[in-house]
Design a protein around this motif. Structure first.
Motif, short mmCIF file in Angstrom:
data_model
loop_
_atom_site.label_atom_id
_atom_site.label_comp_id
_atom_site.label_asym_id
_atom_site.label_seq_id
_atom_site.Cartn_x
_atom_site.Cartn_y
_atom_site.Cartn_z
N ASP A 30 10.66 9.88 -2.20
CA ASP A 30 9.72 10.70 -1.46
C ASP A 30 8.33 10.48 -2.03
O ASP A 30 8.11 10.61 -3.24
CB ASP A 30 10.10 12.18 -1.56
CG ASP A 30 11.39 12.48 -0.83
OD1 ASP A 30 11.61 11.91 0.26
OD2 ASP A 30 12.19 13.28 -1.35
N VAL A 31 7.39 10.14 -1.17
CA VAL A 31 6.03 9.81 -1.58
C VAL A 31 5.13 11.03 -1.40
O VAL A 31 5.13 11.67 -0.35
CB VAL A 31 5.49 8.62 -0.76
CG1 VAL A 31 4.06 8.29 -1.17
CG2 VAL A 31 6.39 7.40 -0.97
N ALA A 32 4.35 11.34 -2.43
CA ALA A 32 3.45 12.49 -2.40
C ALA A 32 2.26 12.23 -1.48
O ALA A 32 1.83 11.09 -1.32
CB ALA A 32 2.96 12.80 -3.81
N PRO A 33 1.71 13.28 -0.87
CA PRO A 33 0.55 13.10 0.02
C PRO A 33 -0.63 12.41 -0.67
O PRO A 33 -1.38 11.67 -0.03
CB PRO A 33 0.19 14.54 0.40
CG PRO A 33 1.48 15.29 0.31
CD PRO A 33 2.20 14.68 -0.86
N ALA A 34 -0.78 12.61 -1.98
CA ALA A 34 -1.89 11.99 -2.71
C ALA A 34 -1.84 10.47 -2.67
O ALA A 34 -2.87 9.80 -2.82
CB ALA A 34 -1.89 12.46 -4.16
N ALA A 79 -1.10 2.72 -4.05
CA ALA A 79 0.10 3.27 -3.39
C ALA A 79 -0.09 3.60 -1.92
O ALA A 79 0.86 4.04 -1.26
CB ALA A 79 0.55 4.53 -4.14
N ALA A 80 -1.26 3.37 -1.36
CA ALA A 80 -1.61 3.89 -0.03
C ALA A 80 -0.74 3.37 1.10
O ALA A 80 -0.63 4.02 2.14
CB ALA A 80 -3.07 3.61 0.27
N GLU A 81 -0.12 2.20 0.95
CA GLU A 81 0.61 1.60 2.06
C GLU A 81 2.12 1.87 2.03
O GLU A 81 2.86 1.29 2.81
CB GLU A 81 0.36 0.09 2.07
CG GLU A 81 -1.09 -0.29 2.33
CD GLU A 81 -1.32 -1.79 2.27
OE1 GLU A 81 -0.65 -2.52 3.03
OE2 GLU A 81 -2.17 -2.24 1.48
N LEU A 86 3.19 10.25 -7.87
CA LEU A 86 3.01 9.74 -6.52
C LEU A 86 4.32 9.56 -5.76
O LEU A 86 4.30 9.42 -4.54
CB LEU A 86 2.25 8.40 -6.56
CG LEU A 86 0.84 8.47 -7.15
CD1 LEU A 86 0.23 7.07 -7.22
CD2 LEU A 86 -0.04 9.40 -6.33
N ALA A 87 5.46 9.52 -6.49
CA ALA A 87 6.75 9.39 -5.81
C ALA A 87 7.86 9.92 -6.70
O ALA A 87 7.78 9.83 -7.94
CB ALA A 87 7.03 7.93 -5.43
N THR A 88 8.88 10.47 -6.05
CA THR A 88 10.03 11.05 -6.76
C THR A 88 11.32 10.59 -6.08
O THR A 88 11.32 10.17 -4.93
CB THR A 88 9.98 12.59 -6.72
OG1 THR A 88 10.14 13.04 -5.36
CG2 THR A 88 8.66 13.12 -7.25
N ALA A 101 7.36 -1.31 -0.70
CA ALA A 101 7.17 -1.08 -2.14
C ALA A 101 6.37 -2.20 -2.78
O ALA A 101 5.59 -1.97 -3.71
CB ALA A 101 8.54 -0.94 -2.83
N LYS A 102 6.54 -3.42 -2.29
CA LYS A 102 5.83 -4.57 -2.85
C LYS A 102 4.33 -4.51 -2.58
O LYS A 102 3.55 -5.23 -3.23
CB LYS A 102 6.41 -5.88 -2.32
CG LYS A 102 7.76 -6.24 -2.95
CD LYS A 102 8.33 -7.52 -2.34
CE LYS A 102 9.56 -7.98 -3.10
NZ LYS A 102 10.64 -6.98 -3.15
N THR A 103 3.90 -3.66 -1.64
CA THR A 103 2.46 -3.54 -1.39
C THR A 103 1.74 -3.03 -2.63
O THR A 103 0.54 -3.30 -2.81
CB THR A 103 2.16 -2.60 -0.21
OG1 THR A 103 2.65 -1.27 -0.50
CG2 THR A 103 2.79 -3.11 1.07
N MET A 104 2.43 -2.31 -3.51
CA MET A 104 1.80 -1.83 -4.74
C MET A 104 1.40 -2.98 -5.64
O MET A 104 0.34 -2.96 -6.29
CB MET A 104 2.73 -0.87 -5.47
CG MET A 104 2.92 0.47 -4.77
SD MET A 104 4.00 1.60 -5.68
CE MET A 104 5.58 0.81 -5.42
N ILE A 105 2.24 -4.01 -5.70
CA ILE A 105 1.94 -5.18 -6.52
C ILE A 105 0.75 -5.93 -5.93
O ILE A 105 -0.18 -6.32 -6.64
CB ILE A 105 3.17 -6.08 -6.62
CG1 ILE A 105 4.31 -5.33 -7.33
CG2 ILE A 105 2.85 -7.39 -7.35
CD1 ILE A 105 5.65 -6.02 -7.26
#
Length: 232
Positions: free
Chosen positions: A118-122, A129-131, A156-158, A219-223
């Motif tokens: 679950d991704v936080a609104p922030a 992490a925006a994508e 940012l995620a749990t 998830a790879k968008t973070m990299i």
């Protein structure tokens, strides 16, 4: 403008099956791999546009020479404003170095498998992490965990079993990812088979993991975003 990325390899192999050094190079970075696990560190942080910290079989809380040296390097890099990204042990040692060694602890049970986080609104306003969207899918495998309640950590995620899967340190350019977004579906087949004894000891069914492996592209968008940040 510097394009040099310090790649701290914290495992018993200089590079893992995920070959993140090659992925970062494909993004346009000049990757300087240092085998921290074997005590290999740069003499200076001058000229680095960013730092990546890899996984490790060690715990960030251990009194091991390379771990102690890495704590010092992380604090120095943060003071210089150098962007940092850590995965797995890298996530944990960032938290340990910047928020205190008591922030990392040994779990009662291993969390292992492909999970929806679950991704936080922030995260929607975060440059790395925006994508990811509202939920993000990736492989996780950890016996150690970073606590979630520190005031300097923006979670940012749990997951259902771990309340701190991804964090950002304050508003600095520092991110930790507990899971493994770097691993492709093809690489996962090799990694899971090679790690079969350890995975089974940690409660995983390896053949099921291999069947459920995914590319985890969101998830790879973070990299990708971290690499772009280093090049700015």
């Amino acid at each position: 403008m510097s394009r040099k990325l310090l790649f701290l390899s914290n495992g018993p192999k200089r590079v893992s099956v995920a070959r993140l050094d090659e992925r970062f190079a494909a993004e346009g970075l000049e990757v300087d791999v240092r085998w921290a696990f074997q005590g290999e560190f740069p003499d200076s942080l001058d000229g680095y546009a960013g730092i990546f910290l890899s996984g490790s079989p060690h715990g960030a809380y251990e009194d091991v020479p390379f771990i102690n040296r890495e704590h010092e390097l992380i604090r120095e890099a943060d003071g210089l404003g150098i962007p940092m990204l850590g995965i797995c042990f890298g996530h944990q040692i960032l938290a340990s170095a910047l928020c205190g060694r008591d922030q990392v602890f040994r779990r009662a049970n291993c969390e292992v498998g492909y999970k929806w986080l679950d991704v936080a609104p922030a995260a929607a306003r975060d440059p790395v992490a925006a994508e990811m969207g509202d939920r993000v899918h990736m492989f996780v495998w950890h016996n150690d965990e970073v606590r979630a309640g520190h005031p300097d950590m923006q979670v940012l995620a749990t997951s259902d079993l771990c309340p701190n899967q991804i964090f950002r340190f304050r508003d600095h350019k520092v991110w930790g990812i507990q899971g493994h977004p770097e691993v492709t579906r093809e690489q996962a087949q090799l990694w899971f088979e090679d790690s079969r004894p350890r995975l089974e000891k940690d409660g995983a069914v390896v053949d099921e993991l291999k069947q459920s492996a995914s590319e985890a592209l969101p998830a790879k968008t973070m990299i990708h975003n971290f690499a772009r940040l280093c090049l700015q």
